[in-house]
Design a protein around this motif. Sequence first.
Motif, PDB file in Angstrom:
ATOM      1  N   LYS A 103      -3.847  19.353  12.963  1.00  0.00           N
ATOM      2  CA  LYS A 103      -3.755  18.503  11.730  1.00  0.00           C
ATOM      3  C   LYS A 103      -2.445  19.255  10.960  1.00  0.00           C
ATOM      4  O   LYS A 103      -2.138  20.172  10.946  1.00  0.00           O
ATOM      5  N   GLU A 104      -1.781  17.901  10.801  1.00  0.00           N
ATOM      6  CA  GLU A 104      -0.292  18.340   9.914  1.00  0.00           C
ATOM      7  C   GLU A 104      -0.386  17.429   8.717  1.00  0.00           C
ATOM      8  O   GLU A 104      -0.816  16.153   8.471  1.00  0.00           O
ATOM      9  N   THR A 105       0.609  17.866   7.649  1.00  0.00           N
ATOM     10  CA  THR A 105       0.896  17.294   6.576  1.00  0.00           C
ATOM     11  C   THR A 105       2.381  16.429   6.783  1.00  0.00           C
ATOM     12  O   THR A 105       3.171  17.441   7.306  1.00  0.00           O
ATOM     13  N   ALA A 106       2.532  15.283   6.509  1.00  0.00           N
ATOM     14  CA  ALA A 106       4.060  14.533   6.907  1.00  0.00           C
ATOM     15  C   ALA A 106       4.269  13.851   5.629  1.00  0.00           C
ATOM     16  O   ALA A 106       3.551  13.199   4.711  1.00  0.00           O
ATOM     17  N   VAL A 107       5.714  13.806   5.579  1.00  0.00           N
ATOM     18  CA  VAL A 107       6.219  12.763   4.502  1.00  0.00           C
ATOM     19  C   VAL A 107       6.662  11.627   4.933  1.00  0.00           C
ATOM     20  O   VAL A 107       7.542  11.842   6.059  1.00  0.00           O
ATOM     21  N   GLU A 112       3.416  11.373   0.953  1.00  0.00           N
ATOM     22  CA  GLU A 112       2.881  12.324   1.673  1.00  0.00           C
ATOM     23  C   GLU A 112       1.450  11.905   2.532  1.00  0.00           C
ATOM     24  O   GLU A 112       0.708  11.221   1.742  1.00  0.00           O
ATOM     25  N   THR A 113       1.270  12.237   3.650  1.00  0.00           N
ATOM     26  CA  THR A 113       0.033  11.823   4.447  1.00  0.00           C
ATOM     27  C   THR A 113      -0.230  12.898   5.451  1.00  0.00           C
ATOM     28  O   THR A 113       0.268  13.729   5.646  1.00  0.00           O
ATOM     29  N   GLU A 114      -1.637  12.878   5.912  1.00  0.00           N
ATOM     30  CA  GLU A 114      -2.202  13.527   6.999  1.00  0.00           C
ATOM     31  C   GLU A 114      -1.963  12.839   8.311  1.00  0.00           C
ATOM     32  O   GLU A 114      -2.155  11.722   8.681  1.00  0.00           O
ATOM     33  N   TRP A 116      -2.952  13.483  12.630  1.00  0.00           N
ATOM     34  CA  TRP A 116      -3.512  14.203  13.695  1.00  0.00           C
ATOM     35  C   TRP A 116      -2.580  14.330  15.091  1.00  0.00           C
ATOM     36  O   TRP A 116      -2.474  13.101  15.141  1.00  0.00           O
ATOM     37  N   CYS A 138      -1.988   8.539  12.120  1.00  0.00           N
ATOM     38  CA  CYS A 138      -1.855   8.921  10.810  1.00  0.00           C
ATOM     39  C   CYS A 138      -2.783   8.154   9.769  1.00  0.00           C
ATOM     40  O   CYS A 138      -3.221   6.838  10.104  1.00  0.00           O
TER      41      CYS A 138
END
Length: 186
Positions: A103-107, A112-114, A116, A138
């Motif tokens: 799991k990552e957080t991305a811009v 911003e969103t999560e 996988w 996403c």
Amino acid sequence: MSNSTRENGSGQSSSTSPSTQTRSTSTDRPPILVRGERGPKTYPYKTLAGGLVPALAIRLVSLDGVPQPPALAVIDSGADRSTFPPDWARGLGIELEEGCCEKETAVTAGGETELWVYKPGVKALIDGLEHHLKATFCVGLEVALLGRKDFFADYKVTFDERLECFTLEPYKARSRSEGGRVRHKR
């Protein structure tokens, strides 16, 4: 897969039968362009999400080898890697949970969103060729995106906004001795 992204195949352009090819990518040298039977091919933009966009029909293959129904994927030069709606994961046999995916957080352009990330990636059938794509899912994404670090690594991509079309030109394969990783066997 979302009904809004499926294509019945009638919008696909015809082509000659592709020869068996192996292509590879390497980050240390630019790829060599190849022409001929698998040379440049131009596609019209598709209507998707209320507008005309550079999109291509793809079929992802589940982990048990079953090709999924055709769906449209946007050719997205702003996407680092190919990314899919999270509900596609289940049909592929991928569980979006810790242990199976990271799991990552991305811009993104939308904020911003999560994400996988399924590290092994997925197999995709695109215009008669097999590709290995990054498998990122996403949260909030409704259409698939074909990104730079996997899809664009196999093709020189040219967009023509005035004519509402794009051209894909496959890069020539590299042998293992040239430092490239061999992949994408048809």
